[in-house]
Design a protein around this motif. Structure first.
Motif, PDB file in Angstrom:
ATOM      1  N   ILE A 127      45.261  37.665  33.330  1.00  0.00           N
ATOM      2  CA  ILE A 127      45.631  36.399  33.679  1.00  0.00           C
ATOM      3  C   ILE A 127      44.350  35.900  34.540  1.00  0.00           C
ATOM      4  O   ILE A 127      43.833  34.639  34.345  1.00  0.00           O
ATOM      5  CB  ILE A 127      47.027  36.244  34.659  1.00  0.00           C
ATOM      6  N   SER A 128      44.006  36.530  35.580  1.00  0.00           N
ATOM      7  CA  SER A 128      42.722  36.187  36.468  1.00  0.00           C
ATOM      8  C   SER A 128      42.035  37.213  36.811  1.00  0.00           C
ATOM      9  O   SER A 128      42.720  38.470  36.956  1.00  0.00           O
ATOM     10  CB  SER A 128      43.325  35.204  37.838  1.00  0.00           C
ATOM     11  N   VAL A 129      40.847  37.208  37.061  1.00  0.00           N
ATOM     12  CA  VAL A 129      39.983  38.373  37.583  1.00  0.00           C
ATOM     13  C   VAL A 129      39.514  37.994  38.816  1.00  0.00           C
ATOM     14  O   VAL A 129      38.847  37.013  39.134  1.00  0.00           O
ATOM     15  CB  VAL A 129      38.771  38.830  36.705  1.00  0.00           C
ATOM     16  N   TYR A 130      39.772  38.772  39.785  1.00  0.00           N
ATOM     17  CA  TYR A 130      39.298  38.589  41.194  1.00  0.00           C
ATOM     18  C   TYR A 130      37.944  39.179  41.772  1.00  0.00           C
ATOM     19  O   TYR A 130      37.251  38.858  42.507  1.00  0.00           O
ATOM     20  CB  TYR A 130      40.380  38.576  42.225  1.00  0.00           C
ATOM     21  N   LYS A 131      37.967  40.489  41.273  1.00  0.00           N
ATOM     22  CA  LYS A 131      36.743  41.346  41.385  1.00  0.00           C
ATOM     23  C   LYS A 131      36.664  42.247  40.150  1.00  0.00           C
ATOM     24  O   LYS A 131      37.614  42.852  39.535  1.00  0.00           O
ATOM     25  CB  LYS A 131      36.989  42.307  42.595  1.00  0.00           C
ATOM     26  N   GLU A 132      35.505  42.178  39.497  1.00  0.00           N
ATOM     27  CA  GLU A 132      35.169  42.719  38.067  1.00  0.00           C
ATOM     28  C   GLU A 132      34.522  44.152  38.190  1.00  0.00           C
ATOM     29  O   GLU A 132      34.946  44.931  37.417  1.00  0.00           O
ATOM     30  CB  GLU A 132      34.448  41.674  37.273  1.00  0.00           C
ATOM     31  N   GLY A 133      33.521  44.337  39.093  1.00  0.00           N
ATOM     32  CA  GLY A 133      33.037  45.523  38.895  1.00  0.00           C
ATOM     33  C   GLY A 133      32.313  45.798  37.608  1.00  0.00           C
ATOM     34  O   GLY A 133      31.927  44.977  36.993  1.00  0.00           O
ATOM     35  N   THR A 134      32.365  47.160  37.088  1.00  0.00           N
ATOM     36  CA  THR A 134      31.827  47.603  36.018  1.00  0.00           C
ATOM     37  C   THR A 134      33.037  47.443  34.597  1.00  0.00           C
ATOM     38  O   THR A 134      32.942  48.070  33.853  1.00  0.00           O
ATOM     39  CB  THR A 134      31.025  48.863  36.074  1.00  0.00           C
ATOM     40  N   LEU A 135      34.027  46.781  35.172  1.00  0.00           N
ATOM     41  CA  LEU A 135      35.260  46.756  34.000  1.00  0.00           C
ATOM     42  C   LEU A 135      34.948  46.323  32.862  1.00  0.00           C
ATOM     43  O   LEU A 135      34.386  45.307  32.985  1.00  0.00           O
ATOM     44  CB  LEU A 135      36.683  46.248  34.790  1.00  0.00           C
ATOM     45  N   ALA A 136      35.137  47.001  31.789  1.00  0.00           N
ATOM     46  CA  ALA A 136      34.812  46.457  30.388  1.00  0.00           C
ATOM     47  C   ALA A 136      35.953  45.393  30.092  1.00  0.00           C
ATOM     48  O   ALA A 136      37.072  45.829  29.748  1.00  0.00           O
ATOM     49  CB  ALA A 136      34.842  47.534  29.336  1.00  0.00           C
ATOM     50  N   ILE A 137      35.557  44.163  29.994  1.00  0.00           N
ATOM     51  CA  ILE A 137      36.587  43.084  29.671  1.00  0.00           C
ATOM     52  C   ILE A 137      36.183  42.660  28.270  1.00  0.00           C
ATOM     53  O   ILE A 137      35.104  42.328  27.848  1.00  0.00           O
ATOM     54  CB  ILE A 137      36.459  42.022  30.657  1.00  0.00           C
ATOM     55  N   THR A 148      53.848  34.535  42.069  1.00  0.00           N
ATOM     56  CA  THR A 148      53.148  33.435  42.516  1.00  0.00           C
ATOM     57  C   THR A 148      52.638  33.145  43.870  1.00  0.00           C
ATOM     58  O   THR A 148      51.802  32.777  44.246  1.00  0.00           O
ATOM     59  CB  THR A 148      53.670  32.090  41.996  1.00  0.00           C
ATOM     60  N   ASN A 149      53.500  33.624  44.729  1.00  0.00           N
ATOM     61  CA  ASN A 149      53.197  33.480  46.109  1.00  0.00           C
ATOM     62  C   ASN A 149      51.954  34.504  46.767  1.00  0.00           C
ATOM     63  O   ASN A 149      51.467  34.417  47.805  1.00  0.00           O
ATOM     64  CB  ASN A 149      54.381  33.878  47.136  1.00  0.00           C
ATOM     65  N   SER A 150      51.602  35.233  45.565  1.00  0.00           N
ATOM     66  CA  SER A 150      50.435  36.120  45.924  1.00  0.00           C
ATOM     67  C   SER A 150      49.049  35.623  45.637  1.00  0.00           C
ATOM     68  O   SER A 150      48.046  35.953  45.934  1.00  0.00           O
ATOM     69  CB  SER A 150      50.515  37.564  45.261  1.00  0.00           C
ATOM     70  N   GLN A 151      49.232  34.423  44.958  1.00  0.00           N
ATOM     71  CA  GLN A 151      47.796  33.725  44.228  1.00  0.00           C
ATOM     72  C   GLN A 151      47.063  33.141  45.646  1.00  0.00           C
ATOM     73  O   GLN A 151      45.729  33.490  45.580  1.00  0.00           O
ATOM     74  CB  GLN A 151      48.539  32.550  43.381  1.00  0.00           C
ATOM     75  N   LYS A 152      47.595  32.640  46.638  1.00  0.00           N
ATOM     76  CA  LYS A 152      46.938  32.044  47.696  1.00  0.00           C
ATOM     77  C   LYS A 152      45.910  33.346  48.270  1.00  0.00           C
ATOM     78  O   LYS A 152      44.839  33.235  48.625  1.00  0.00           O
ATOM     79  CB  LYS A 152      47.561  31.558  48.708  1.00  0.00           C
ATOM     80  N   VAL A 153      46.910  34.579  48.643  1.00  0.00           N
ATOM     81  CA  VAL A 153      46.067  35.756  49.172  1.00  0.00           C
ATOM     82  C   VAL A 153      45.063  36.334  48.386  1.00  0.00           C
ATOM     83  O   VAL A 153      43.827  36.559  48.681  1.00  0.00           O
ATOM     84  CB  VAL A 153      47.131  36.767  49.410  1.00  0.00           C
ATOM     85  N   LEU A 154      45.164  36.251  47.186  1.00  0.00           N
ATOM     86  CA  LEU A 154      44.137  36.622  46.005  1.00  0.00           C
ATOM     87  C   LEU A 154      42.922  35.577  46.248  1.00  0.00           C
ATOM     88  O   LEU A 154      41.761  36.234  46.102  1.00  0.00           O
ATOM     89  CB  LEU A 154      44.839  36.876  44.847  1.00  0.00           C
ATOM     90  N   ASN A 155      43.186  34.537  46.191  1.00  0.00           N
ATOM     91  CA  ASN A 155      42.248  33.381  45.980  1.00  0.00           C
ATOM     92  C   ASN A 155      41.342  33.591  47.239  1.00  0.00           C
ATOM     93  O   ASN A 155      40.207  33.346  47.347  1.00  0.00           O
ATOM     94  CB  ASN A 155      42.711  31.942  46.068  1.00  0.00           C
ATOM     95  N   ALA A 156      42.018  33.841  48.415  1.00  0.00           N
ATOM     96  CA  ALA A 156      41.113  34.234  49.580  1.00  0.00           C
ATOM     97  C   ALA A 156      40.386  35.175  49.649  1.00  0.00           C
ATOM     98  O   ALA A 156      39.266  35.156  50.083  1.00  0.00           O
ATOM     99  CB  ALA A 156      42.320  33.947  50.907  1.00  0.00           C
ATOM    100  N   LEU A 157      40.836  36.344  49.118  1.00  0.00           N
ATOM    101  CA  LEU A 157      40.231  37.563  49.106  1.00  0.00           C
ATOM    102  C   LEU A 157      39.018  37.308  47.981  1.00  0.00           C
ATOM    103  O   LEU A 157      37.840  38.313  48.365  1.00  0.00           O
ATOM    104  CB  LEU A 157      41.107  38.786  48.570  1.00  0.00           C
ATOM    105  N   GLN A 158      38.962  36.671  47.158  1.00  0.00           N
ATOM    106  CA  GLN A 158      37.872  36.555  46.234  1.00  0.00           C
ATOM    107  C   GLN A 158      36.423  36.128  46.870  1.00  0.00           C
ATOM    108  O   GLN A 158      35.345  36.486  46.496  1.00  0.00           O
ATOM    109  CB  GLN A 158      38.213  35.507  45.236  1.00  0.00           C
ATOM    110  N   ASP A 159      36.634  35.449  48.191  1.00  0.00           N
ATOM    111  CA  ASP A 159      35.596  34.907  48.878  1.00  0.00           C
ATOM    112  C   ASP A 159      34.947  36.096  50.007  1.00  0.00           C
ATOM    113  O   ASP A 159      34.208  35.914  50.751  1.00  0.00           O
ATOM    114  CB  ASP A 159      35.756  33.841  49.374  1.00  0.00           C
ATOM    115  N   LYS A 160      35.967  37.305  49.824  1.00  0.00           N
ATOM    116  CA  LYS A 160      35.649  38.259  50.910  1.00  0.00           C
ATOM    117  C   LYS A 160      34.610  39.180  50.878  1.00  0.00           C
ATOM    118  O   LYS A 160      34.086  39.522  49.848  1.00  0.00           O
ATOM    119  CB  LYS A 160      36.954  39.006  51.226  1.00  0.00           C
ATOM    120  N   GLN A 161      33.714  39.130  51.894  1.00  0.00           N
ATOM    121  CA  GLN A 161      32.691  39.927  51.884  1.00  0.00           C
ATOM    122  C   GLN A 161      32.640  41.523  52.208  1.00  0.00           C
ATOM    123  O   GLN A 161      33.305  41.775  53.435  1.00  0.00           O
ATOM    124  CB  GLN A 161      31.559  39.613  52.931  1.00  0.00           C
ATOM    125  N   CYS A 162      32.624  42.201  51.046  1.00  0.00           N
ATOM    126  CA  CYS A 162      32.983  43.474  51.557  1.00  0.00           C
ATOM    127  C   CYS A 162      31.719  44.485  51.950  1.00  0.00           C
ATOM    128  O   CYS A 162      30.611  44.211  51.310  1.00  0.00           O
ATOM    129  CB  CYS A 162      33.565  44.280  50.099  1.00  0.00           C
TER     130      CYS A 162
END
Length: 411
Positions: free
Chosen positions: A335-345, A397-411
């Motif tokens: 559905i959506s990818v928030y962090k891909e790494g080396t995952l083969a898509i 669907t209520n997890s969508q906002k949290v995931l969108n916010a995490l996508q910009d997170k610096q690890c």
């Protein structure tokens, strides 16, 4: 013949000197055909074939060779889906995969079995008929098939496979090709598509390439189904056999593809040795996976606390889930990818999917048809690896906002 006209004498002389044409073969409904080569035809060919019939021909060539079937003529009731009168061609004599179904006047390219047996079956209904079909079969060496025909068995350490007509023109309509790649027991197979252009469809319903672990068409072992103009990601087999199936329907076609394969050694996973001072754990003697799967299944932390420690984060629908040994092999439609790494898509049209392995098949549970948030690690082969401690939860669907916010997170 005294007094006979000169023209009659000449005709008699020619008749005696000229070799007589061979008798036309008599084609019957089905039969067993053996040898290096032969003819096969519908009942009564070239006359009109009878209605309401089902005829089966079983072809066997010498052991160690493969069957190559070439249609010389075909004229059956025409239908886009070949529902009424048709010829089916199968690998083997019983329960083999179908290489193709043909009708109308379309003459497919050469069809190749993966072993020394092939079955041809013609079915007719009560209505429209034609003159049927006539084909020749011959025996060939399996290792010489790859570039010469569409399909066959490939056993050399490396090689190529391609659609009929490549690269001069589009692949033909209504063709099925099956390549069976077999490596020695101690090897895996690496597959790469150099060029790829197959009729695009969101669900790859019309023309497609399907790749399977093992030597047969089996949806539980399907690695992926591909179409469109983006080459699939490189594929590595789980064992020493791969099956590649290409199918085109009776309408639009495209450039086609060329792919390459090579054998590579199996990598044995390193066995971690505990420090000399460590006390042996209670599970000594068990395989690491067995010991791991005896742990309590529990998800710890939150989306936020697991985000940085995970190689990949995505939301998706589980479309296949097949247990293998103690693990579960699943395909996730993304559905959506928030962090891909080396995952083969893998991409087929607009659809993207990824392969994941749940190391302990009961933990965490993945059910076919449900939507999940999945966080995990990535193995050397590009597949997602989900441990009992990985963060996996049903997607709401209520997890969508949290995931969108995490996508910009610096690890």
């Amino acid at each position: 013949m005294r007094g006979a006209p000169l023209c009659l004498l000449l005709a008699a002389a020619v008749q005696l000197a000229w070799p007589q044409p061979p008798e036309r073969p008599l084609f019957t409904c089905g039969g067993f055909l053996t040898g290096e080569s032969g003819l096969i035809g519908s009942e009564g060919f070239p006359g009109v074939y009878p209605p309401n019939s089902k005829c089966t021909w079983k072809i066997t060539v010498p052991e160690g060779k493969v069957v190559v079937l070439n249609f010389r003529f075909i004229d059956l009731e025409s239908d886009n889906l070949c529902r009424y009168d048709f010829v089916d061609v199968y690998n083997g004599h019983a329960n083999g995969q179908r290489i193709g179904r043909f009708c109308g006047t379309f003459r497919p390219g050469a069809l190749v079995s993966s072993g020394n047996k092939m079955m041809v079956q013609m079915t007719s209904d009560a209505n429209t008929a034609g003159n049927g079909f006539m084909a020749t079969f011959s025996a060939d060496e399996p290792n010489e098939i790859g570039g010469q025909y569409c399909g066959g068995r490939l056993e050399k350490p490396s090689g190529s496979f391609k659609t009929p007509n490549w690269p001069d023109r589009d692949y033909p309509a209504g063709v099925t090709c099956v390549w069976h790649i077999k490596a020695p027991k101690n090897k895996l197979i690496e597959l790469k598509f150099e060029k790829f252009d197959v009729e695009r469809d969101n669900y790859c319903r019309y023309d497609y390439v399907a790749v399977f672990n093992g030597g047969e068409v089996n949806d539980a072992k399907r690695i992926g189904k591909f179409c469109g103009d983006s080459p699939p990601e490189p594929i590595i087999s789980e064992e020493n056999e791969l099956l590649i199936q290409f199918l085109s329907d009776l309408s639009l076609t495209a450039d086609g593809f060329i792919g390459h394969y090579k054998f590579r050694p199996k990598k044995l996973p390193p066995t971690p040795s505990p420090p000399a001072t460590a006390t042996p754990p209670v599970t000594t003697g068990l395989k690491p996976t067995v010991a791991l799967c005896q742990q309590k299944c529990s998800r710890t932390g939150t989306l936020e606390s697991n985000y940085c420690s995970s190689d990949f984060v995505l939301t998706g629908t589980v479309i296949t889930a097949a247990p293998r040994g103690g693990s579960l092999h699943a395909t996730v439609s993304i559905i959506s990818v928030y962090k891909e790494g080396t995952l083969a898509i893998q991409q087929a049209g607009k659809n993207m999917s990824a392969k994941v392995i749940v190391v302990c098949k009961q933990c965490p549970p993945l059910r076919r048809g449900l939507n999940y948030i999945i966080m995990g690690q990535v193995g050397e082969d590009g597949r997602g690896k989900i441990m009992p401690t990985s963060f996996v939860m049903l997607f709401k669907t209520n997890s969508q906002k949290v995931l969108n916010a995490l996508q910009d997170k610096q690890c």
